[in-house]
Write a protein that holds these residues in place. Structure first.
Motif, mmCIF file in Angstrom:
data_model
loop_
_atom_site.group_PDB
_atom_site.id
_atom_site.type_symbol
_atom_site.label_atom_id
_atom_site.label_comp_id
_atom_site.label_asym_id
_atom_site.label_seq_id
_atom_site.Cartn_x
_atom_site.Cartn_y
_atom_site.Cartn_z
ATOM 1 N N GLN A 196 -6.138 7.035 2.033
ATOM 2 C CA GLN A 196 -6.878 5.924 1.457
ATOM 3 C C GLN A 196 -8.001 5.557 2.418
ATOM 4 O O GLN A 196 -7.830 5.621 3.629
ATOM 5 N N THR B 209 -9.893 0.037 2.062
ATOM 6 C CA THR B 209 -8.960 -0.454 1.056
ATOM 7 C C THR B 209 -7.844 -1.283 1.657
ATOM 8 O O THR B 209 -7.156 -1.996 0.927
ATOM 9 N N GLN C 259 0.843 -1.184 0.000
ATOM 10 C CA GLN C 259 0.000 0.000 0.000
ATOM 11 C C GLN C 259 0.882 1.239 0.000
ATOM 12 O O GLN C 259 1.941 1.265 0.639
#
Length: 337
Positions: free
Chosen positions: A9, A13, A3
């Motif tokens: 984010q 997610t 990530q």
């Protein structure tokens, strides 16, 4: 899964959602569905002589070649995400690129894709709920005759059994499963009805309303999705509200179970307890604590989910006349989340 945490984010997610649900609502999967729908539309149009077999074959051969970077580059210029994907797809298809989206409006593609994603999501959730009910059933049998104190007004009342208490949670979940299944059975796509739902563009291309009906039937059979009989530019947004209501109902049941667990884990009662890992930390300041963090997360997320049907209600109630766009941005949030 790596990530990039240098920019915001959504926690869904990487922290909360399952890999399967993330895949369903991923940008790549959405664009694959769009292309799948364009290909299905072109295949049906070829049967009516509107496009050639070579054009269809060209689309089919490039349907999986998603290039999000190129599509976003185009979108930055034209300010329309679906048109940007059409242009990115067309660049890959020298023979068939010109016939992508023939007769369609954006929501002929997007609403059908959203209905497919909602269907897959509900299937995944229903599978998980069935597994949860099986776990509850096993525990109900195991603890059917184990006595415990029942509480009313949060005060000790009369004895009950752990199995009977668990049966109440399972009963709620069974109601939720039935409602989720009902919503799943009723899911429909927009079909192919054009800019305001009258199918004018398709009728003009095909020459008659009956042929338009046959075209829609063929495409929707390919997609495995029934279509609403009447739409505006979009399918009725009431469908989103019904789905989110069913999910909020499930969250309600999970919230009660998790909240009760938290009460029963508190030291004055101390009857139930979440698992606690050997290296798990209870508190940064009080390491001796064993906080019910999973139950707290369930309750926190359930509280959030309970608010989403209100947004979907507004999307349905305030979609003026044949459609206003004020549902578009929030649906990118409320449906996946």
């Amino acid at each position: 899964m790596s990530q990039d945490h240098s920019s915001f984010q959504s926690p869904f997610t990487w922290r909360y959602a399952s890999p399967e649900m993330r895949a369903i609502w991923s940008e790549a999967h959405k664009r694959r569905l769009w292309r799948r729908i364009w290909v299905a539309l072109a295949e049906a149009q070829a049967d009516f002589g509107l496009v050639t077999a070579a054009q269809v074959a060209d689309l089919q051969s490039h349907a999986d070649q998603i290039d999000i970077a190129r599509a976003l580059q185009i979108e930055a210029e034209i300010k329309h995400d679906l048109m940007a994907e059409i242009k990115a797809f067309a660049e890959q298809c020298p023979i068939g690129g010109g016939i992508i989206h023939l007769g369609a409006t954006s929501m002929d593609i997007e609403d059908n894709a959203d209905a497919l994603r909602m269907r897959d999501s509900l299937d995944l959730i229903r599978t998980r709920v069935k597994a949860l009910l099986a776990s509850f059933a096993a525990k109900i049998d195991e603890y059917a005759d184990v006595p415990t104190m029942a509480f009313t007004h949060l005060q000790p009342a009369e004895p009950t059994t752990i199995g009977y208490r668990l049966a109440q949670y399972a009963q709620d979940l069974l109601i939720d499963l039935d409602e989720l299944s009902h919503v799943r059975r009723g899911l429909k796509g927009k079909g192919f009805k054009g800019a305001v739902g009258t199918s004018a563009s398709y009728i003009e291309l095909l020459g008659s309303a009956s042929q338009r009906d046959e075209l829609e039937t063929r495409v929707m059979l390919t997609l495995g999705l029934p279509a609403f009989n009447a739409t505006t530019q979009t399918y009725p947004r009431k469908q989103d509200w019904l789905a989110l209501n069913a999910l909020a109902g499930l969250a309600q049941s999970l919230n009660k179970f998790a909240f009760d667990l938290r009460v029963l884990q508190s030291p004055p009662i101390g009857e139930w307890r979440e698992p606690f890992g050997a290296k798990q930390v209870g508190s940064s300041a009080m390491p001796f604590k064993r906080n019910p963090i999973n139950a707290e997360k369930i309750d926190s997320l359930a509280r959030y989910l309970a608010q989403l049907p209100r947004v979907a209600w507004d999307d349905a109630a305030v979609s003026l006349l044949e459609r206003t766009l004020d549902d578009s941005a929030n649906r990118r949030l409320i449906l996946p989340e």
